[in-house]
Design an enzyme around this catalytic site. Structure first.
Site, PDB file in Angstrom:
ATOM      1  N   LYS A  22      40.891  38.011  39.802  1.00 49.38           N
ATOM      2  CA  LYS A  22      41.477  39.115  40.583  1.00 49.38           C
ATOM      3  C   LYS A  22      42.847  39.497  40.031  1.00 49.38           C
ATOM      4  O   LYS A  22      43.144  40.664  39.820  1.00 49.38           O
ATOM      5  CB  LYS A  22      41.617  38.688  42.054  1.00 49.38           C
ATOM      6  CG  LYS A  22      42.556  39.584  42.853  1.00 49.38           C
ATOM      7  CD  LYS A  22      42.731  39.122  44.282  1.00 49.38           C
ATOM      8  CE  LYS A  22      43.824  38.125  44.527  1.00 49.38           C
ATOM      9  NZ  LYS A  22      45.187  38.680  44.647  1.00 49.38           N
ATOM     10  N   ASN A  23      43.677  38.487  39.795  1.00 45.58           N
ATOM     11  CA  ASN A  23      45.059  38.802  39.417  1.00 45.58           C
ATOM     12  C   ASN A  23      45.185  39.256  37.961  1.00 45.58           C
ATOM     13  O   ASN A  23      46.248  39.675  37.527  1.00 45.58           O
ATOM     14  CB  ASN A  23      45.976  37.608  39.715  1.00 45.58           C
ATOM     15  CG  ASN A  23      46.129  37.421  41.217  1.00 45.58           C
ATOM     16  OD1 ASN A  23      45.758  38.305  41.986  1.00 45.58           O
ATOM     17  ND2 ASN A  23      46.679  36.287  41.626  1.00 45.58           N
ATOM     18  N   CYS A 116      54.886  40.788  53.257  1.00 43.70           N
ATOM     19  CA  CYS A 116      53.556  40.445  53.757  1.00 43.70           C
ATOM     20  C   CYS A 116      53.651  39.065  54.383  1.00 43.70           C
ATOM     21  O   CYS A 116      54.708  38.453  54.399  1.00 43.70           O
ATOM     22  CB  CYS A 116      52.516  40.507  52.652  1.00 43.70           C
ATOM     23  SG  CYS A 116      52.686  39.223  51.451  1.00 43.70           S
ATOM     24  N   ARG A 121      58.894  39.101  49.710  1.00 43.80           N
ATOM     25  CA  ARG A 121      58.370  39.649  48.453  1.00 43.80           C
ATOM     26  C   ARG A 121      59.082  40.931  47.989  1.00 43.80           C
ATOM     27  O   ARG A 121      58.511  42.030  47.998  1.00 43.80           O
ATOM     28  CB  ARG A 121      56.856  39.852  48.550  1.00 43.80           C
ATOM     29  CG  ARG A 121      56.146  38.553  48.867  1.00 43.80           C
ATOM     30  CD  ARG A 121      54.658  38.672  48.800  1.00 43.80           C
ATOM     31  NE  ARG A 121      54.143  38.682  47.440  1.00 43.80           N
ATOM     32  CZ  ARG A 121      52.847  38.829  47.159  1.00 43.80           C
ATOM     33  NH1 ARG A 121      51.971  38.971  48.110  1.00 43.80           N
ATOM     34  NH2 ARG A 121      52.447  38.828  45.913  1.00 43.80           N
ATOM     35  N   ASP A 307      49.156  29.609  44.591  1.00 46.26           N
ATOM     36  CA  ASP A 307      47.879  30.091  45.129  1.00 46.26           C
ATOM     37  C   ASP A 307      46.874  28.961  45.367  1.00 46.26           C
ATOM     38  O   ASP A 307      45.760  29.213  45.843  1.00 46.26           O
ATOM     39  CB  ASP A 307      47.268  31.154  44.194  1.00 46.26           C
ATOM     40  CG  ASP A 307      48.099  32.423  44.157  1.00 46.26           C
ATOM     41  OD1 ASP A 307      48.913  32.625  45.076  1.00 46.26           O
ATOM     42  OD2 ASP A 307      47.954  33.209  43.199  1.00 46.26           O
ATOM     43  N   ILE A 329      57.686  28.790  45.464  1.00 42.37           N
ATOM     44  CA  ILE A 329      57.548  30.204  45.096  1.00 42.37           C
ATOM     45  C   ILE A 329      57.713  31.085  46.332  1.00 42.37           C
ATOM     46  O   ILE A 329      58.481  32.050  46.316  1.00 42.37           O
ATOM     47  CB  ILE A 329      56.176  30.490  44.427  1.00 42.37           C
ATOM     48  CG1 ILE A 329      55.904  29.513  43.277  1.00 42.37           C
ATOM     49  CG2 ILE A 329      56.090  31.949  43.959  1.00 42.37           C
ATOM     50  CD1 ILE A 329      56.758  29.690  42.048  1.00 42.37           C
ATOM     51  N   ARG A 399      39.358  39.997  50.076  1.00 38.60           N
ATOM     52  CA  ARG A 399      40.287  40.628  49.124  1.00 38.60           C
ATOM     53  C   ARG A 399      40.219  39.943  47.774  1.00 38.60           C
ATOM     54  O   ARG A 399      40.460  40.559  46.748  1.00 38.60           O
ATOM     55  CB  ARG A 399      41.732  40.504  49.629  1.00 38.60           C
ATOM     56  CG  ARG A 399      42.036  41.340  50.823  1.00 38.60           C
ATOM     57  CD  ARG A 399      43.495  41.303  51.113  1.00 38.60           C
ATOM     58  NE  ARG A 399      44.253  41.700  49.923  1.00 38.60           N
ATOM     59  CZ  ARG A 399      45.557  41.741  49.849  1.00 38.60           C
ATOM     60  NH1 ARG A 399      46.275  41.416  50.895  1.00 38.60           N
ATOM     61  NH2 ARG A 399      46.166  42.105  48.754  1.00 38.60           N
TER      62      ARG A 399
HETATM   63  N1  EPU Z   1      60.238  37.984  43.370  1.00 38.26           N
HETATM   64  C1  EPU Z   1      61.495  38.493  43.503  1.00 38.26           C
HETATM   65  N2  EPU Z   1      61.734  39.756  43.056  1.00 38.26           N
HETATM   66  C2  EPU Z   1      60.763  40.514  42.474  1.00 38.26           C
HETATM   67  C3  EPU Z   1      59.481  39.982  42.324  1.00 38.26           C
HETATM   68  C4  EPU Z   1      59.233  38.694  42.782  1.00 38.26           C
HETATM   69  O1  EPU Z   1      62.382  37.828  44.017  1.00 38.26           O
HETATM   70  O2  EPU Z   1      61.055  41.649  42.087  1.00 38.26           O
HETATM   71  C5  EPU Z   1      59.968  36.630  43.835  1.00 38.26           C
HETATM   72  C6  EPU Z   1      58.821  36.566  44.837  1.00 38.26           C
HETATM   73  O3  EPU Z   1      59.246  36.892  46.153  1.00 38.26           O
HETATM   74  C7  EPU Z   1      58.364  35.139  44.686  1.00 38.26           C
HETATM   75  C8  EPU Z   1      58.552  34.888  43.191  1.00 38.26           C
HETATM   76  O4  EPU Z   1      59.494  35.874  42.753  1.00 38.26           O
HETATM   77  O5  EPU Z   1      59.227  34.292  45.392  1.00 38.26           O
HETATM   78  C9  EPU Z   1      57.320  35.010  42.369  1.00 38.26           C
HETATM   79  O6  EPU Z   1      56.630  36.206  42.708  1.00 38.26           O
HETATM   80  P1  EPU Z   1      55.803  37.035  41.662  1.00 38.26           P
HETATM   81  O7  EPU Z   1      56.471  38.345  41.423  1.00 38.26           O
HETATM   82  O8  EPU Z   1      55.457  36.208  40.489  1.00 38.26           O
HETATM   83  O9  EPU Z   1      54.491  37.355  42.505  1.00 38.26           O
HETATM   84  P2  EPU Z   1      53.606  38.616  42.317  1.00 38.26           P
HETATM   85  O10 EPU Z   1      53.613  39.004  40.893  1.00 38.26           O
HETATM   86  O11 EPU Z   1      53.944  39.647  43.329  1.00 38.26           O
HETATM   87  C10 EPU Z   1      51.403  37.343  41.730  1.00 38.26           C
HETATM   88  C11 EPU Z   1      50.050  37.149  42.331  1.00 38.26           C
HETATM   89  C12 EPU Z   1      50.170  36.309  43.589  1.00 38.26           C
HETATM   90  C13 EPU Z   1      50.771  34.956  43.201  1.00 38.26           C
HETATM   91  C14 EPU Z   1      52.122  35.174  42.512  1.00 38.26           C
HETATM   92  C15 EPU Z   1      52.741  33.895  41.996  1.00 38.26           C
HETATM   93  C16 EPU Z   1      48.925  39.182  41.720  1.00 38.26           C
HETATM   94  C17 EPU Z   1      48.245  40.423  42.137  1.00 38.26           C
HETATM   95  N3  EPU Z   1      49.486  38.449  42.666  1.00 38.26           N
HETATM   96  O12 EPU Z   1      52.173  38.013  42.712  1.00 38.26           O
HETATM   97  O13 EPU Z   1      48.829  36.106  44.041  1.00 38.26           O
HETATM   98  O14 EPU Z   1      50.947  34.174  44.345  1.00 38.26           O
HETATM   99  O15 EPU Z   1      51.960  36.069  41.391  1.00 38.26           O
HETATM  100  O16 EPU Z   1      51.903  33.271  41.100  1.00 38.26           O
HETATM  101  O17 EPU Z   1      48.919  38.846  40.548  1.00 38.26           O
HETATM  102  C18 EPU Z   1      47.157  35.647  45.601  1.00 38.26           C
HETATM  103  O18 EPU Z   1      46.339  35.881  44.696  1.00 38.26           O
HETATM  104  O19 EPU Z   1      46.828  35.125  46.690  1.00 38.26           O
HETATM  105  C19 EPU Z   1      48.562  35.989  45.380  1.00 38.26           C
HETATM  106  C20 EPU Z   1      49.437  36.109  46.373  1.00 38.26           C
END
Ligand code: EPU
Length: 420
Positions: A22-23, A116, A121, A307, A329, A399
């Site tokens: 998915k990701n 969320c 986030r 995850d 995280i 999802r």
């Molecule tokens: N963060 C910030 N600022 C940003 C972006 C992220 O502070 O601009 C923080 C987040 O709040 C979090 C950390 O950085 O504390 C890591 O977040 P990341 O940006 O890596 O998460 P994401 O890219 O939004 C993806 C996956 C998530 C998974 C995370 C961490 C997708 C679509 N989603 O989210 O997947 O938990 O990386 O590995 O790729 C799931 O599949 O259930 C899911 C939530």
């Protein structure tokens, strides 16, 4: 609304095959915005998030077909630069259309996704990266407005207080692929899904080096072409199935699984008493002897994935002894704790830590899923609980897991879907 009903107590046995990630597929779908040429994505899972991304791409002017795991994206009559709140607010991954839209159309208006259930986030790292490429960014009425007549490559540090960001790295990598000159992302996310996106961009003609490491270099090109790509297997689905084998004391073979993407989990499962063997794209999992408690801390890849935090917690609820699970995280990603406790688990939350005292058995109960991975943890608990568990709000599961209940049924689990 549907719910899943589980009669616990069956040892899982047999073989099962994992779906595409998915990701991985979501940002790769966004990357098709970078070209007017057709793209073909193979091995795509049939999930609600994928359907949402299809709707977003269509709203942005793309023609999208999805049949038998193959997504075909081609140019429509005209591209649109606005990604609407109604779609973006339902799925945070849709924010990664910002980089490609801006790079392709020189302007983008993308709704801020909002928080969320798993935490606040923010998107500050996405915006920092896109700004570093020379874009003019403003926020108006809940939307990010980004403009740049030309994006310019730059050196940037994309680490935040919780480490690197998967989707911010993806967003910047996509925008930088069409920028003038070289971009260097320091503290880039190393997750396999980022690498898979880089592989797709390379097939489109992008010049990228260092993906899979914390320093990614992108030399911008003028145009990107269409590409064909097969999505990597979902490592979180693989991990969830591994835990299903462990918690039921079963013995299963998981096909289409990349062992190399699961180092941290396999290490912890070994410590907990698992016997895992790999052969030719599959992993066999079974417990050897008594389960042992393990301490787990979630970290960016190659650390233990956030995850998988909820799912390993389910295993620890029935493992004798004390285990401490630390979430680094998303420190608030503990909505499953109260529901697991309703099934008889002994878990105490203290800030970013959950202290789990293993109990002899869980008892089936009506429980509520709060997010995708929490749903998976409740299903795992249901597989071992005495009696019947019903997990409501199962739309969260839909999802991100393709036909999980059918896969578990194939392994012998007594699990079925009912209308609430
Ligand atoms: N963060 C910030 N600022 C940003 C972006 C992220 O502070 O601009 C923080 C987040 O709040 C979090 C950390 O950085 O504390 C890591 O977040 P990341 O940006 O890596 O998460 P994401 O890219 O939004 C993806 C996956 C998530 C998974 C995370 C961490 C997708 C679509 N989603 O989210 O997947 O938990 O990386 O590995 O790729 C799931 O599949 O259930 C899911 C939530």
């Amino acid at each position: 609304m549907d719910r899943l009903v589980i009669e616990g107590g069956v040892r899982l046995k047999g073989e099962v095959s994992v779906s595409g990630s998915k990701n991985s597929v979501l940002p790769i779908m966004a990357a098709t915005l970078l070209t007017d040429y057709p793209c073909i994505i193979k091995g795509a899972p049939n999930l609600r998030d994928v359907t949402t991304m299809i709707r977003i791409l269509r709203s942005l002017g793309k023609n999208v077909e999805f049949e038998k795991g193959i997504i075909t994206v081609s140019a429509g009559s005209r591209m649109n630069f606005v990604a609407d709140y109604k779609l973006v607010s339902t799925m945070r991954a849709s924010f990664c259309v910002l980089g490609p839209l801006l790079a392709k159309l020189k302007k983008a208006k993308v709704s801020l996704p909002g928080g969320c259930i798993i935490g606040v986030r923010p998107v500050d790292l996405h915006l920092k990266g896109i700004k570093s490429l020379g874009a003019d960014i403003s926020i108006e009425s809940g939307y990010v407005l980004a403009k740049a007549s030309r994006l310019r490559g730059n050196r940037m540090y994309l680490g935040g207080i919780y480490g690197s960001s998967v989707l911010a790295t993806a967003n910047v990598m996509m925008a930088a692929s069409l920028a003038d000159g070289k971009t260097i992302i320091e503290s880039a996310a190393c997750e396999p899904e980022v690498t898979d996106l880089a592989e797709f961009l390379l097939k489109m003609g992008a010049k990228i080096k260092g993906h899979g490491t914390p320093i990614i270099e992108i030399e911008g090109v003028r145009h990107l072409r269409g590409a064909e790509h097969s999505i990597i297997p979902d490592r979180i689905e693989t991990g969830t199935l591994m835990l299903a084998a462990m918690i039921t004391k079963g013995d299963i073979i998981i096909r289409n699984a990349f062992y190399q993407h699961l180092g941290a989990l396999i290490d912890k499962l070994y410590e907990a008493g698992a016997h895992t063997t790999k052969s030719d794209g599959s992993i066999r999992v079974r417990p050897k002897g008594r389960l042992k408690p393990v301490n787990v801390t979630t970290l960016p890849y190659p650390g233990f994935p956030t995850d998988m935090q909820a799912q390993i917690m389910s295993l620890m609820t029935v493992t004798p002894g004390i285990s401490v699970i630390t979430e680094k995280i998303y420190p608030d990603r503990f909505m499953h704790v109260a529901e697991l406790n309703r099934m008889g688990a002994h878990i105490q939350r203290e800030g970013p830590h959950a202290i789990v005292e293993g109990v002899k058995s869980l008892s089936g109960a009506p429980v509520m899923a709060s997010d995708l991975r929490a749903s998976a943890s409740l299903i795992l608990a249901g597989l071992i609980a005495k009696g019947t568990t019903s997990v409501s709000r199962i739309y969260h599961l839909d999802r991100g897991y393709e036909n999980l209940e059918l896969k578990l049924q194939k392994l012998g689990a007594k699990i079925w879907r009912e209308k609430e």
